[in-house]
Design an enzyme around this catalytic site. Sequence first.
Site, PDB file in Angstrom:
ATOM      1  N   TRP A 151     -61.310 -10.856 -67.879  1.00  0.00           N
ATOM      2  CA  TRP A 151     -60.042 -11.550 -67.488  1.00  0.00           C
ATOM      3  C   TRP A 151     -58.830 -10.665 -67.680  1.00  0.00           C
ATOM      4  O   TRP A 151     -57.844 -11.011 -68.025  1.00  0.00           O
ATOM      5  CB  TRP A 151     -60.129 -12.665 -68.316  1.00  0.00           C
ATOM      6  CG  TRP A 151     -61.289 -13.540 -68.469  1.00  0.00           C
ATOM      7  CD1 TRP A 151     -61.832 -14.189 -67.343  1.00  0.00           C
ATOM      8  CD2 TRP A 151     -62.124 -13.725 -69.534  1.00  0.00           C
ATOM      9  NE1 TRP A 151     -63.026 -14.769 -67.762  1.00  0.00           N
ATOM     10  CE2 TRP A 151     -63.225 -14.368 -69.002  1.00  0.00           C
ATOM     11  CE3 TRP A 151     -62.096 -13.089 -70.947  1.00  0.00           C
ATOM     12  CZ2 TRP A 151     -64.340 -14.842 -69.920  1.00  0.00           C
ATOM     13  CZ3 TRP A 151     -63.093 -13.514 -71.680  1.00  0.00           C
ATOM     14  CH2 TRP A 151     -64.334 -14.479 -71.338  1.00  0.00           C
ATOM     15  N   HIS A 152     -58.979  -9.353 -67.392  1.00  0.00           N
ATOM     16  CA  HIS A 152     -57.974  -8.424 -67.504  1.00  0.00           C
ATOM     17  C   HIS A 152     -57.280  -8.240 -65.961  1.00  0.00           C
ATOM     18  O   HIS A 152     -56.896  -6.947 -65.786  1.00  0.00           O
ATOM     19  CB  HIS A 152     -58.404  -7.079 -68.090  1.00  0.00           C
ATOM     20  CG  HIS A 152     -58.731  -7.353 -69.643  1.00  0.00           C
ATOM     21  ND1 HIS A 152     -59.187  -6.397 -70.498  1.00  0.00           N
ATOM     22  CD2 HIS A 152     -58.648  -8.431 -70.477  1.00  0.00           C
ATOM     23  CE1 HIS A 152     -59.518  -7.016 -71.443  1.00  0.00           C
ATOM     24  NE2 HIS A 152     -59.339  -8.170 -71.570  1.00  0.00           N
ATOM     25  N   TYR A 153     -57.425  -9.049 -65.126  1.00  0.00           N
ATOM     26  CA  TYR A 153     -56.637  -8.678 -63.973  1.00  0.00           C
ATOM     27  C   TYR A 153     -55.076  -8.751 -63.990  1.00  0.00           C
ATOM     28  O   TYR A 153     -54.557  -9.217 -64.845  1.00  0.00           O
ATOM     29  CB  TYR A 153     -57.240  -9.747 -62.699  1.00  0.00           C
ATOM     30  CG  TYR A 153     -57.154 -11.274 -63.420  1.00  0.00           C
ATOM     31  CD1 TYR A 153     -55.874 -11.934 -63.000  1.00  0.00           C
ATOM     32  CD2 TYR A 153     -58.271 -11.986 -63.641  1.00  0.00           C
ATOM     33  CE1 TYR A 153     -55.854 -13.152 -63.498  1.00  0.00           C
ATOM     34  CE2 TYR A 153     -58.033 -12.991 -64.298  1.00  0.00           C
ATOM     35  CZ  TYR A 153     -57.089 -13.829 -64.068  1.00  0.00           C
ATOM     36  OH  TYR A 153     -56.771 -15.149 -64.504  1.00  0.00           O
ATOM     37  N   HIS A 154     -54.747  -7.975 -63.010  1.00  0.00           N
ATOM     38  CA  HIS A 154     -53.423  -7.508 -62.862  1.00  0.00           C
ATOM     39  C   HIS A 154     -52.920  -7.148 -61.561  1.00  0.00           C
ATOM     40  O   HIS A 154     -53.792  -7.045 -60.651  1.00  0.00           O
ATOM     41  CB  HIS A 154     -52.967  -6.539 -64.129  1.00  0.00           C
ATOM     42  CG  HIS A 154     -53.755  -5.407 -63.916  1.00  0.00           C
ATOM     43  ND1 HIS A 154     -55.224  -5.320 -64.337  1.00  0.00           N
ATOM     44  CD2 HIS A 154     -53.607  -4.090 -63.236  1.00  0.00           C
ATOM     45  CE1 HIS A 154     -55.750  -3.916 -64.140  1.00  0.00           C
ATOM     46  NE2 HIS A 154     -54.729  -3.384 -63.618  1.00  0.00           N
TER      47      HIS A 154
END
Length: 587
Positions: free
Chosen positions: A521-524
């Site tokens: 969940w580290h999308y950017h």
Amino acid sequence: MASSSRAVLFFELLACLLCLLELSQGKEPFFTLKNLPPLQKASSYPAGCATTYDYIIVGGGTAGCPLAATLSLRYKVLLLERGGSPYGNRNVSYMENFHIGLMNMAPDSSSQAFISTDGVINARARVLGGGTCINAGFYSRASSSFIQEVGWDEDLVNKSFPWVEEKIVQWPKIAPWQAALRDGLLQAGVAPFNGYTYDHVSGTKVGGTIFDETGYRHTAADLLAAGDPNNLRVLLHASVHKIVFDSRQGRLKARAIGVQFTDENGRHHQAFLNSNKDSEIIVSAGAIGTPQLLLLSGIGPKNDLKNHNIPVVLHNKYVGKGMADNPMNSIFIPTRSPPRQSLIETVGITEEGVFIEASSGFGQSSESVHCHHGIMSAEIGQLSTIPPKQRTLEAAQKYAHNKLNLPKEVFHGGFILEKIDGPLSTGHLVLTDTDVQNNPAVTFNYFRHPQDLNRCVYGIKTIERILKTNRFSELSADGAGLSMERVLNMSVKANVNLIPKHTNDTESLEQFCKDTVITIWHYHGGCHVGKVVDQHYRVLGVSGLRVVDGSIFSRSPGTNPQATVLMMGRYMGVKILRERLGRAAGV
């Protein structure tokens, strides 16, 4: 922290005991109950409300909450959050229910699932406090090189991090599985041991956590207690679907003047800024929600907007571009006895840009999911043979449910996770329809760049070295250790995504990485500096509109972005206050 006064120390200890007593009774911390502004449902906002604001912040998440609290110290702020309250929600508040929160598919749950076009199951927060309410709680700052690259004022950064930390961050009482990883990393050469630190330094360390020793989660929502409740209005279940612009002739740029939103009953509302030229709409809806809202509001590639009959306010081909998600692969390690539940506390930071972390155990509350960690987490069974058109969340749920019939001994073990810095592979986000409640289509192109794949292979080989250490040999059922082939075979079945599998998954580490990729969940990305926003995060080509969240990042900060995004909310709040006060003083 030492105190020269025994009396002061006594009262500090007494306060701590009282806080622990409250937590043991299932209550929120005292400062939260006493100092939070009222959390109102969006339906309470009166029709035709004449109140105007200096700042309207869209998204009460990791950045939005500290930003709102800071700006409210001098100005009138409206904070609009599409989700509900984290308080009283045990799936948010307690570590033992971490996986239930991610599994919950109800339309008002704190987590909204989505599947990228790559076939990786993912989640977005839908709750006040944002990602801090559904993540693994690990707190580690960005590297000093990242701070320099983005051009932040280092002195203000070094003041903004502690502002967050003194309110919601603690040192973990390290769990046995986390201690095992620490020892294994050091024995495998991921050195030195840097002790307990928030800093991003090469080697092995124990970082901070937003879970306290009772397992209670402290979130970005708690930071609202640092604001001025007389200046801060918070609306929950307020789904902003459009930014309102003044595009009258004679204006050089369209100006953002308000927002349109629906409440929990589906009724429509509008809220507006006051007439001060410094007033702003600030979008902090996250790397999915922010580019989605800009597109829905008419800022983006004109052909895409016209395809959805959205009036074009500003053509910008870069909105939604450069989306990235740090790929993660996990290795399941069976043990002779089930390890106690732990989320991320220890991390190995390698010079090659690979991070090694771990998780273990299952929540044992009466509400908890037993024998698997939920279809949205890193720790569940593999879904490998379903035809593409049948790859749905419902199919994944059914598969996870069927695993409940397996012997519990199958789940004795923990996971070692490897993920890569960056990444260099990028994709894009596009609208599927004009309903803000629905997910846009997101493509991350995991491992498209060969360096990302090389890093993954290095990470898997690092885990192999860890498994050969004395520390992990002692944990195996017979004390003799585990072969890498065996754990890879188990791990192919212990990572859920909707990507077809190959017969050589355990022979080719490159294929293993591609086939078992999952998310942490580290999308950017989606609103990059210089393309969608300027260096101050003001949206290019319009006025009165700014973005403050992870969508402006071209790479994820540090091992885990939570600390930096929390800090950014405080940092940008102070920067905006300073700039506005400076302009008022004629400086």
